[in-house]
Motif scaffolding. Structure first.
Motif, PDB file in Angstrom:
ATOM      1  N   ILE A   1     -67.828 -56.869 -14.637  1.00  0.00           N
ATOM      2  CA  ILE A   1     -68.304 -57.200 -13.300  1.00  0.00           C
ATOM      3  C   ILE A   1     -67.892 -58.615 -12.881  1.00  0.00           C
ATOM      4  N   ILE A   2     -67.780 -59.516 -13.864  1.00  0.00           N
ATOM      5  CA  ILE A   2     -67.276 -60.863 -13.615  1.00  0.00           C
ATOM      6  C   ILE A   2     -66.354 -61.240 -14.770  1.00  0.00           C
TER       7      ILE A   2
ATOM      8  N   LYS B   1     -82.579 -56.381  -4.502  1.00  0.00           N
ATOM      9  CA  LYS B   1     -82.198 -56.686  -3.121  1.00  0.00           C
ATOM     10  C   LYS B   1     -83.390 -57.348  -2.449  1.00  0.00           C
ATOM     11  N   GLY B   2     -83.163 -58.521  -1.836  1.00  0.00           N
ATOM     12  CA  GLY B   2     -84.255 -59.241  -1.204  1.00  0.00           C
ATOM     13  C   GLY B   2     -83.766 -60.098  -0.056  1.00  0.00           C
TER      14      GLY B   2
ATOM     15  N   ARG C   1     -78.798 -59.472  -5.804  1.00  0.00           N
ATOM     16  CA  ARG C   1     -78.625 -60.213  -7.045  1.00  0.00           C
ATOM     17  C   ARG C   1     -78.730 -59.304  -8.256  1.00  0.00           C
ATOM     18  N   ILE C   2     -78.117 -59.739  -9.334  1.00  0.00           N
ATOM     19  CA  ILE C   2     -78.334 -59.158 -10.651  1.00  0.00           C
ATOM     20  C   ILE C   2     -78.845 -60.277 -11.539  1.00  0.00           C
TER      21      ILE C   2
ATOM     22  N   GLY D   1     -80.588 -66.288 -15.561  1.00  0.00           N
ATOM     23  CA  GLY D   1     -79.832 -66.657 -14.367  1.00  0.00           C
ATOM     24  C   GLY D   1     -79.541 -65.428 -13.542  1.00  0.00           C
ATOM     25  N   PHE D   2     -78.603 -65.533 -12.611  1.00  0.00           N
ATOM     26  CA  PHE D   2     -78.295 -64.370 -11.780  1.00  0.00           C
ATOM     27  C   PHE D   2     -76.869 -64.428 -11.248  1.00  0.00           C
ATOM     28  N   LEU D   3     -76.389 -63.243 -10.876  1.00  0.00           N
ATOM     29  CA  LEU D   3     -75.166 -63.085 -10.100  1.00  0.00           C
ATOM     30  C   LEU D   3     -75.586 -62.777  -8.671  1.00  0.00           C
ATOM     31  N   GLU D   4     -74.753 -63.153  -7.701  1.00  0.00           N
ATOM     32  CA  GLU D   4     -75.032 -62.826  -6.305  1.00  0.00           C
ATOM     33  C   GLU D   4     -73.821 -62.161  -5.696  1.00  0.00           C
ATOM     34  N   ARG D   5     -74.056 -61.117  -4.905  1.00  0.00           N
ATOM     35  CA  ARG D   5     -72.967 -60.350  -4.297  1.00  0.00           C
ATOM     36  C   ARG D   5     -72.583 -60.976  -2.957  1.00  0.00           C
ATOM     37  N   ARG D   6     -71.319 -61.351  -2.856  1.00  0.00           N
ATOM     38  CA  ARG D   6     -70.806 -61.968  -1.640  1.00  0.00           C
ATOM     39  C   ARG D   6     -69.498 -61.297  -1.259  1.00  0.00           C
ATOM     40  N   ASP D   7     -69.474 -60.740  -0.035  1.00  0.00           N
ATOM     41  CA  ASP D   7     -68.273 -60.046   0.454  1.00  0.00           C
ATOM     42  C   ASP D   7     -67.810 -58.984  -0.539  1.00  0.00           C
ATOM     43  N   GLY D   8     -68.777 -58.278  -1.123  1.00  0.00           N
ATOM     44  CA  GLY D   8     -68.461 -57.177  -2.026  1.00  0.00           C
ATOM     45  C   GLY D   8     -68.136 -57.586  -3.441  1.00  0.00           C
TER      46      GLY D   8
END
Length: 354
Positions: free
Chosen positions: A84-85, A104-105, A114-115, A135-142
């Motif tokens: 995923i990353i 989702k928030g 976020r994940i 920590g977290f990942l954030e979804r930006r522009d897919g």
């Protein structure tokens, strides 16, 4: 109130993951409805026992109880799973990342995906030389982007690690239940403490932690799911990976409450719905953790709960597993101290249960 009606083995480390290559094990499933399809985020362990997050999806229109999960793969390489990353750099706080939870928030009225995950600076998941952080990942522009630093969630005196983040967004807050470790590395006695905290933006300003479940209860994961005008709670303890005896009772428990209870006593007495002692195949006899519950999407079974989880096989030396595989003319198992399986438990829930 709860009645088990099904149990399915989905991804078994002992059998391998063909046609995928380069994946030794999978754990910590998080199942969500994303972009019109059921999606499973999974902690995947590759060569060198490095971990990252993989993605599997059901075909468009397939119901949640379908077994037809297909992994995202590297374009042009159908046997290479897509991480995923990019693997965090050596020395990064989250070089080793797992224990995933999609949420989702909103932040300041802005939709956010976020994940949340646990991470540590060690090279492999088997190391116990560095504390866990969340920590977290954030979804930006897919695309998923890693937040550069762990969140400053508060702990308890002597705390040496936090992991297993289970996060929900509701009523303008990011609510998190998470595991507190008091020694560097994993607690091996199974006596765990779960804390609860909340934040307006899911990153900063976390409230002083409340003990949701103490070491006498020993639960490892706690996930809240709305159920009309009430809530359901799914509980697990940590898998008994090495066959220790004595060790806390393993299983999956369910409980209910009229409120989003922040302490275990706010919920009905937990009801054991999956007992590893009844496992005659061995794939979940070592216990389970990381539950991910979702309601059925079939109109004929609206009160059916599907709980995805990772189970540990009965503890057994590798050489003995290898001997069994040779006798059965199967491929040799991966040289690992333990073996995981992603499974799905199906439970019918009585809407009138206390």
């Amino acid at each position: 109130m709860f009645r088990q009606v099904g149990l399915e083995k989905l991804l078994d480390m002992r059998e391998g993951y063909a046609p995928l290559r380069g994946v030794l094990g999978m754990s910590d499933p998080c199942v969500v409805r994303l972009d019109g399809r059921w999606t499973m985020f999974i902690g995947g362990m590759g060569w060198g026992f490095k971990t990252n997050i993989l993605t599997a999806r059901l075909p468009e229109g397939a119901p949640l109880d379908s077994p037809d999960w297909k992994f995202d793969t590297v374009p042009g390489h159908p046997s290479r799973p897509q991480r995923i990353i990019r693997q965090p750099a050596r020395g990064s706080w989250n070089r080793c990342l797992h224990s995933v939870c999609y949420v989702k928030g909103e932040v300041d009225g802005r939709p956010v995906e976020r994940i949340y995950h646990a991470g540590r600076a060690t090279e492999t998941v088997l190391s116990t030389t560095a504390p866990y952080r969340i920590g977290f990942l954030e979804r930006r522009d897919g695309q998923w982007m890693s937040h550069p630093t762990p969140i400053e969630v508060q702990g308890i005196v002597g705390l040496e690690g936090v992991l297993e983040p289970k996060v929900e967004y509701a009523d303008g807050f990011w609510h998190m239940r998470y595991l507190a470790l008091t020694e560097v590395g994993d607690d091996k006695d199974g006596n765990h403490t779960i804390l609860y905290s909340r934040s307006r933006d899911g990153e900063t300003g976390w409230s002083d932690p409340v003990v949701f479940s103490d070491a006498t209860a020993g639960f490892y994961d706690s996930v809240v799911l709305p159920d009309g005008d009430r809530f359901l709670l799914t509980l697990t303890r940590d898998s008994n990976l090495f066959g220790r005896n004595p060790y806390p009772k393993q299983g999956i428990w369910l409980a209910a409450s009229d409120t989003r209870g922040t302490r275990l006593e706010d919920w009905s007495p937990p009801d054991l719905v999956l007992d590893p002692d009844l496992d005659d195949d061995g794939w979940y006899r070592g216990g389970m953790c990381s539950p991910s519950p979702q309601w059925s999407d079939r109109p004929e079974t609206p009160r059916r709960l599907h709980v995805f989880f990772v189970a540990a096989a009965a503890a057994m030396p590798w050489w003995r597993r290898a001997a069994r595989a040779l006798r059965a003319r199967r491929r040799l198992p991966v040289p690992s101290p333990f073996f995981f399986t992603i499974g799905r438990l199906d439970v019918d829930v009585d809407p009138h249960g206390a």
